[in-house]
Write a protein that holds these residues in place. Structure first.
Motif, PDB file in Angstrom:
ATOM      1  N   MET A 118      -2.099   8.796  28.224  1.00 61.59           N
ATOM      2  CA  MET A 118      -0.770   8.312  27.793  1.00 61.59           C
ATOM      3  C   MET A 118      -0.604   8.511  26.283  1.00 61.59           C
ATOM      4  N   SER A 119       0.508   9.097  25.892  1.00 61.67           N
ATOM      5  CA  SER A 119       0.728   9.340  24.471  1.00 61.67           C
ATOM      6  C   SER A 119       1.134   8.029  23.768  1.00 61.67           C
ATOM      7  N   ARG A 120       0.634   7.881  22.540  1.00 61.65           N
ATOM      8  CA  ARG A 120       0.838   6.633  21.794  1.00 61.65           C
ATOM      9  C   ARG A 120       1.819   6.888  20.647  1.00 61.65           C
ATOM     10  N   THR A 121       2.908   6.115  20.635  1.00 62.48           N
ATOM     11  CA  THR A 121       3.924   6.270  19.587  1.00 62.48           C
ATOM     12  C   THR A 121       3.752   5.184  18.527  1.00 62.48           C
ATOM     13  N   VAL A 122       3.745   5.630  17.273  1.00 61.49           N
ATOM     14  CA  VAL A 122       3.646   4.720  16.130  1.00 61.49           C
ATOM     15  C   VAL A 122       5.009   4.701  15.442  1.00 61.49           C
ATOM     16  N   ILE A 123       5.425   3.519  14.970  1.00 63.08           N
ATOM     17  CA  ILE A 123       6.685   3.432  14.220  1.00 63.08           C
ATOM     18  C   ILE A 123       6.412   2.765  12.877  1.00 63.08           C
ATOM     19  N   THR A 124       7.079   3.244  11.842  1.00 63.80           N
ATOM     20  CA  THR A 124       6.997   2.568  10.545  1.00 63.80           C
ATOM     21  C   THR A 124       8.365   2.633   9.880  1.00 63.80           C
ATOM     22  N   PHE A 125       8.553   1.787   8.864  1.00 57.30           N
ATOM     23  CA  PHE A 125       9.854   1.680   8.199  1.00 57.30           C
ATOM     24  C   PHE A 125       9.671   1.695   6.698  1.00 57.30           C
ATOM     25  N   GLY A 126      10.674   2.171   5.998  1.00 61.38           N
ATOM     26  CA  GLY A 126      10.603   2.086   4.547  1.00 61.38           C
ATOM     27  C   GLY A 126      11.810   2.732   3.893  1.00 61.38           C
ATOM     28  N   THR A 127      11.902   2.525   2.592  1.00 59.17           N
ATOM     29  CA  THR A 127      12.982   3.136   1.815  1.00 59.17           C
ATOM     30  C   THR A 127      12.569   4.541   1.376  1.00 59.17           C
ATOM     31  N   PHE A 128      11.312   4.657   0.962  1.00 60.21           N
ATOM     32  CA  PHE A 128      10.743   5.940   0.522  1.00 60.21           C
ATOM     33  C   PHE A 128      11.602   6.582  -0.568  1.00 60.21           C
ATOM     34  N   ASP A 129      12.011   5.745  -1.551  1.00 62.11           N
ATOM     35  CA  ASP A 129      12.820   6.257  -2.663  1.00 62.11           C
ATOM     36  C   ASP A 129      11.890   6.766  -3.757  1.00 62.11           C
ATOM     37  N   VAL A 130      12.260   7.857  -4.410  1.00 61.33           N
ATOM     38  CA  VAL A 130      11.415   8.510  -5.425  1.00 61.33           C
ATOM     39  C   VAL A 130      10.015   8.693  -4.795  1.00 61.33           C
ATOM     40  N   PHE A 131       9.982   9.503  -3.774  1.00 63.68           N
ATOM     41  CA  PHE A 131       8.810   9.639  -2.895  1.00 63.68           C
ATOM     42  C   PHE A 131       7.529   9.892  -3.695  1.00 63.68           C
ATOM     43  N   HIS A 132       6.491   9.099  -3.418  1.00 62.62           N
ATOM     44  CA  HIS A 132       5.231   9.224  -4.169  1.00 62.62           C
ATOM     45  C   HIS A 132       4.024   9.156  -3.239  1.00 62.62           C
ATOM     46  N   VAL A 133       2.828   9.284  -3.800  1.00 58.14           N
ATOM     47  CA  VAL A 133       1.615   9.402  -2.985  1.00 58.14           C
ATOM     48  C   VAL A 133       1.316   8.127  -2.172  1.00 58.14           C
ATOM     49  N   GLY A 134       1.763   6.975  -2.647  1.00 57.11           N
ATOM     50  CA  GLY A 134       1.590   5.733  -1.874  1.00 57.11           C
ATOM     51  C   GLY A 134       2.356   5.830  -0.552  1.00 57.11           C
ATOM     52  N   HIS A 135       3.564   6.399  -0.625  1.00 59.06           N
ATOM     53  CA  HIS A 135       4.365   6.613   0.588  1.00 59.06           C
ATOM     54  C   HIS A 135       3.656   7.594   1.517  1.00 59.06           C
ATOM     55  N   LEU A 136       3.182   8.685   0.941  1.00 55.66           N
ATOM     56  CA  LEU A 136       2.523   9.725   1.743  1.00 55.66           C
ATOM     57  C   LEU A 136       1.301   9.154   2.464  1.00 55.66           C
ATOM     58  N   ARG A 137       0.511   8.356   1.737  1.00 56.42           N
ATOM     59  CA  ARG A 137      -0.718   7.826   2.342  1.00 56.42           C
ATOM     60  C   ARG A 137      -0.432   6.858   3.481  1.00 56.42           C
ATOM     61  N   VAL A 138       0.570   6.005   3.339  1.00 57.84           N
ATOM     62  CA  VAL A 138       0.844   5.060   4.438  1.00 57.84           C
ATOM     63  C   VAL A 138       1.354   5.843   5.652  1.00 57.84           C
ATOM     64  N   ILE A 139       2.131   6.881   5.420  1.00 57.96           N
ATOM     65  CA  ILE A 139       2.645   7.702   6.524  1.00 57.96           C
ATOM     66  C   ILE A 139       1.500   8.465   7.200  1.00 57.96           C
TER      67      ILE A 139
END
Ligand code: C2G
Length: 132
Positions: free
Chosen positions: A1-22
């Protein structure tokens, strides 16, 4: 069974912290769906519009390799509907939200990942603009 992950955010002025959580969120399943917060939601909750528009932020997040799909998060109160609509098995957020989404444990797993230290959109904006 395939597993779907969901996350939320603004991701404004995209930076490495955003990339790592994604990237780390995507590793918890087979497909990652990202809710990018609407401009109006940011104005309502944070009292200012993001630097980049929701269309631009959606475009950036959608182009990332670990991301399977994106949608606009119109309101924080619709989180349960978004989880169910997208068939999410896991909800992932950074640990600045620790405990805030535990109410959804009845419909999916809820995981808080450690934030990347010493980087934030607000700090970047201050650094670039030379304030405060
Ligand atoms: N993040 C991180 N490390 C940082 C900065 C942010 O891990 N140094 C994570 C946050 O914890 C969040 C994601 O990146 O999981 C997006 O952060 P923001 O753009 O600040 O979004 P936020 O305002 O937390 O989300 O339903 C939630 C809303 O959409 C708002």
């Amino acid at each position: 069974m395939s597993r779907t992950v969901i996350t939320f955010g603004t991701f404004d002025v995209f930076h490495v912290g955003h990339l790592r959580v994604i990237t780390r969120a995507a590793e918890l399943g087979d497909r990652l769906v990202v809710g990018v917060s609407a401009d109006a939601l940011n104005v309502r909750k944070k009292g200012r519009a993001p630097v980049f528009s929701q269309q631009e932020r959606l475009e950036i997040v959608a182009a990332l390799k670990p991301v399977s799909a994106v949608f606009v998060e119109e309101s924080l109160e619709q989180k349960r509907d978004y989880i169910l609509e997208h068939g999410a098995d896991v909800l992932v957020m950074g640990d600045d939200w620790e405990g805030r989404f535990d109410e959804f444990r009845d419909v999916c797993e809820v995981v808080y990942l450690p934030r990347t230290p010493a980087i934030s959109t607000t700090a970047l904006i201050e650094k670039i603009s030379g304030t405060p």
